[in-house]
Write a protein that holds these residues in place. Structure first.
Motif, PDB file in Angstrom:
ATOM      1  N   VAL A 141      58.317   5.900   9.553  1.00  0.00           N
ATOM      2  CA  VAL A 141      56.686   5.695   9.790  1.00  0.00           C
ATOM      3  C   VAL A 141      56.651   6.286  11.439  1.00  0.00           C
ATOM      4  N   ASP A 142      55.384   6.296  11.630  1.00  0.00           N
ATOM      5  CA  ASP A 142      55.241   6.774  12.910  1.00  0.00           C
ATOM      6  C   ASP A 142      54.553   5.421  13.913  1.00  0.00           C
ATOM      7  N   VAL A 143      53.458   4.776  13.151  1.00  0.00           N
ATOM      8  CA  VAL A 143      52.896   3.567  13.463  1.00  0.00           C
ATOM      9  C   VAL A 143      53.065   2.411  12.737  1.00  0.00           C
ATOM     10  N   ALA A 144      53.377   1.375  13.195  1.00  0.00           N
ATOM     11  CA  ALA A 144      53.331   0.088  12.484  1.00  0.00           C
ATOM     12  C   ALA A 144      52.432  -0.739  12.996  1.00  0.00           C
ATOM     13  N   ILE A 145      51.619  -1.119  11.992  1.00  0.00           N
ATOM     14  CA  ILE A 145      50.826  -2.554  12.363  1.00  0.00           C
ATOM     15  C   ILE A 145      51.270  -3.626  11.530  1.00  0.00           C
ATOM     16  N   TRP A 146      51.940  -4.558  12.684  1.00  0.00           N
ATOM     17  CA  TRP A 146      52.998  -5.634  12.293  1.00  0.00           C
ATOM     18  C   TRP A 146      52.195  -6.961  12.414  1.00  0.00           C
ATOM     19  N   GLN A 147      52.235  -7.967  11.271  1.00  0.00           N
ATOM     20  CA  GLN A 147      51.510  -9.297  11.596  1.00  0.00           C
ATOM     21  C   GLN A 147      52.917 -10.138  12.134  1.00  0.00           C
ATOM     22  N   GLY A 148      52.461 -10.428  13.363  1.00  0.00           N
ATOM     23  CA  GLY A 148      53.517 -11.334  13.933  1.00  0.00           C
ATOM     24  C   GLY A 148      53.946 -10.696  15.482  1.00  0.00           C
ATOM     25  N   ASN A 155      63.675  -2.920  19.241  1.00  0.00           N
ATOM     26  CA  ASN A 155      64.188  -2.297  20.586  1.00  0.00           C
ATOM     27  C   ASN A 155      63.793  -0.899  20.687  1.00  0.00           C
ATOM     28  N   ASN A 156      63.690  -0.747  22.131  1.00  0.00           N
ATOM     29  CA  ASN A 156      62.971   0.408  22.445  1.00  0.00           C
ATOM     30  C   ASN A 156      61.801   1.016  21.782  1.00  0.00           C
ATOM     31  N   LEU A 157      61.047   0.215  21.294  1.00  0.00           N
ATOM     32  CA  LEU A 157      59.616   0.438  20.883  1.00  0.00           C
ATOM     33  C   LEU A 157      58.657  -0.157  21.989  1.00  0.00           C
ATOM     34  N   ASP A 158      57.337   0.496  21.814  1.00  0.00           N
ATOM     35  CA  ASP A 158      56.332  -0.301  22.573  1.00  0.00           C
ATOM     36  C   ASP A 158      55.603  -1.049  21.445  1.00  0.00           C
ATOM     37  N   LYS A 159      55.176  -2.379  22.153  1.00  0.00           N
ATOM     38  CA  LYS A 159      54.391  -3.295  21.535  1.00  0.00           C
ATOM     39  C   LYS A 159      53.019  -3.219  22.072  1.00  0.00           C
ATOM     40  N   GLU A 160      52.014  -3.452  21.454  1.00  0.00           N
ATOM     41  CA  GLU A 160      50.509  -3.695  22.068  1.00  0.00           C
ATOM     42  C   GLU A 160      49.863  -4.639  20.944  1.00  0.00           C
ATOM     43  N   ASN A 271      50.059  -6.714  15.810  1.00  0.00           N
ATOM     44  CA  ASN A 271      50.553  -5.948  16.790  1.00  0.00           C
ATOM     45  C   ASN A 271      50.857  -4.455  16.554  1.00  0.00           C
ATOM     46  N   LEU A 272      50.508  -3.452  17.397  1.00  0.00           N
ATOM     47  CA  LEU A 272      50.913  -2.095  17.032  1.00  0.00           C
ATOM     48  C   LEU A 272      52.363  -1.776  17.782  1.00  0.00           C
ATOM     49  N   PHE A 273      53.261  -1.359  16.917  1.00  0.00           N
ATOM     50  CA  PHE A 273      54.715  -0.753  17.338  1.00  0.00           C
ATOM     51  C   PHE A 273      54.579   0.723  17.184  1.00  0.00           C
ATOM     52  N   THR A 274      54.917   1.417  18.144  1.00  0.00           N
ATOM     53  CA  THR A 274      55.291   2.837  18.439  1.00  0.00           C
ATOM     54  C   THR A 274      56.396   3.168  19.075  1.00  0.00           C
ATOM     55  N   ALA A 275      56.862   4.305  18.974  1.00  0.00           N
ATOM     56  CA  ALA A 275      58.149   4.995  19.710  1.00  0.00           C
ATOM     57  C   ALA A 275      57.460   6.068  20.701  1.00  0.00           C
ATOM     58  N   GLN A 276      57.606   5.635  21.969  1.00  0.00           N
ATOM     59  CA  GLN A 276      57.009   6.441  22.898  1.00  0.00           C
ATOM     60  C   GLN A 276      57.614   7.802  23.004  1.00  0.00           C
TER      61      GLN A 276
END
Length: 303
Positions: A141-148, A155-160, A271-276
């Motif tokens: 996946v490219d973008v994860a919308i994650w509850q929590g 690790n090594n992912l951007d969280k917003e 939260n949004l998790f992505t790989a920069q």
């Protein structure tokens, strides 16, 4: 150069099998047969003169030496992918894979997704609904919308932070009219709908409302998903806990009501998790910017 680097193709098979704990799943990911994976790993074990896997039930578990090798190999492959991503960038147009919890997908994202499609018609969105940790680092996946707050593979992912809301009780207008709610204690006489999330405990809400709840004296209905809980509530079978973003359209259509404006905090966080370093960073940026605009638009409407 170290002659052991001739095993790179075998290490690729090994990394996938160790990460997925399965030869068959590794074969699916690599688009080869399970026999090919088994043969490659057997050849690697012979060349390295050590056992890399043992079978435990249905899983192939790495041995101590296998685990040591996996940690270094996976880190090495990540460095290679980072380098490739830094020199390669896919165009804005193209497929984007988004992992979303099922309830957030059906209740919030999918009903709004047409707006993004109008704005970016050449970026088709593939929605992956799952409550399991999404594999962002390996491109599943490219973008994860994650509850929590945390994700096992963060690790090594951007969280917003994308969205944070309080949790409220919701019921049908018919039930509210029948009971004539004036105090939170009255909810104890209704069916309380619980579902498999573990995030919205009724006990916590009643504590905030100043009500002592004895679980053994309350009527419960336990269901598997949030959508099932909402369906039961709209049918008049009690009340469930949810946030405004998951229930707002039902309220607007007169199918749900909020009997008490008592919000539980901490509530729900997405939260949004992505790989920069993703090669699809342009389309990731377009999608996440649109997401934040939609969240801001809804917040402005509420205010």
């Amino acid at each position: 150069m170290d002659k052991r680097l001739r095993h790179l193709s075998g290490l690729r098979y090994f990394e996938a099998a160790a990460r997925l704990k399965s030869y068959s799943k590794a074969a699916e990911e690599l688009f080869v047969s399970q026999a090919a994976v088994s043969q490659k790993i057997r050849q690697l074990e012979e060349e390295l003169d050590c056992k890399l896997f043992v079978r435990k039930g249905r899983e192939m578990t790495a041995t101590q030496k296998g685990h040591t090798l996996y940690e270094q190999v996976s880190r090495g492959f990540e460095h290679i992918l980072t380098g490739l991503n830094q020199i390669q960038s896919e165009p804005l147009e193209g497929l984007l894979k988004v992992s979303v919890p099922p309830s957030f997908a059906s209740r919030w994202l999918v009903p709004r997704l047409w707006k993004f499609t109008l704005q970016y018609p050449n970026i088709p969105i593939r929605i992956v609904t799952s409550c399991e940790n999404p594999d962002i680092r390996h491109g599943a996946v490219d973008v994860a919308i994650w509850q929590g707050e945390k994700m096992e593979c963060e690790n090594n992912l951007d969280k917003e932070l994308l969205l944070e809301e309080k949790i409220y009780p919701f019921c049908s207008p018919e039930l509210a009219k029948s009971v004539q709610f004036t105090s939170p204690e009255q909810l104890l006489k209704c069916w309380l709908i619980d579902y498999d999330s573990g995030c919205y405990p009724w006990q916590s809400w009643f504590e905030i409302a100043g009500v002592n709840m004895e679980r053994s004296k309350v009527q419960w209905m336990e269901v598997g998903t949030f959508d099932m809980a909402i369906s039961a509530v709209m049918a008049g079978h009690g009340a469930c806990l949810a946030s405004d973003c998951l229930a707002s359209d039902f309220i607007e259509r007169g199918m749900l009501t909020k009997p008490f404006d008592i919000g539980m905090t901490p509530g729900i966080r997405f939260n949004l998790f992505t790989a920069q370093d993703s090669p699809r960073r342009e389309r990731i940026r377009a999608f996440t910017s649109w997401l934040k605009e939609e969240v801001g638009l809804k917040a402005d409407q509420v205010v």
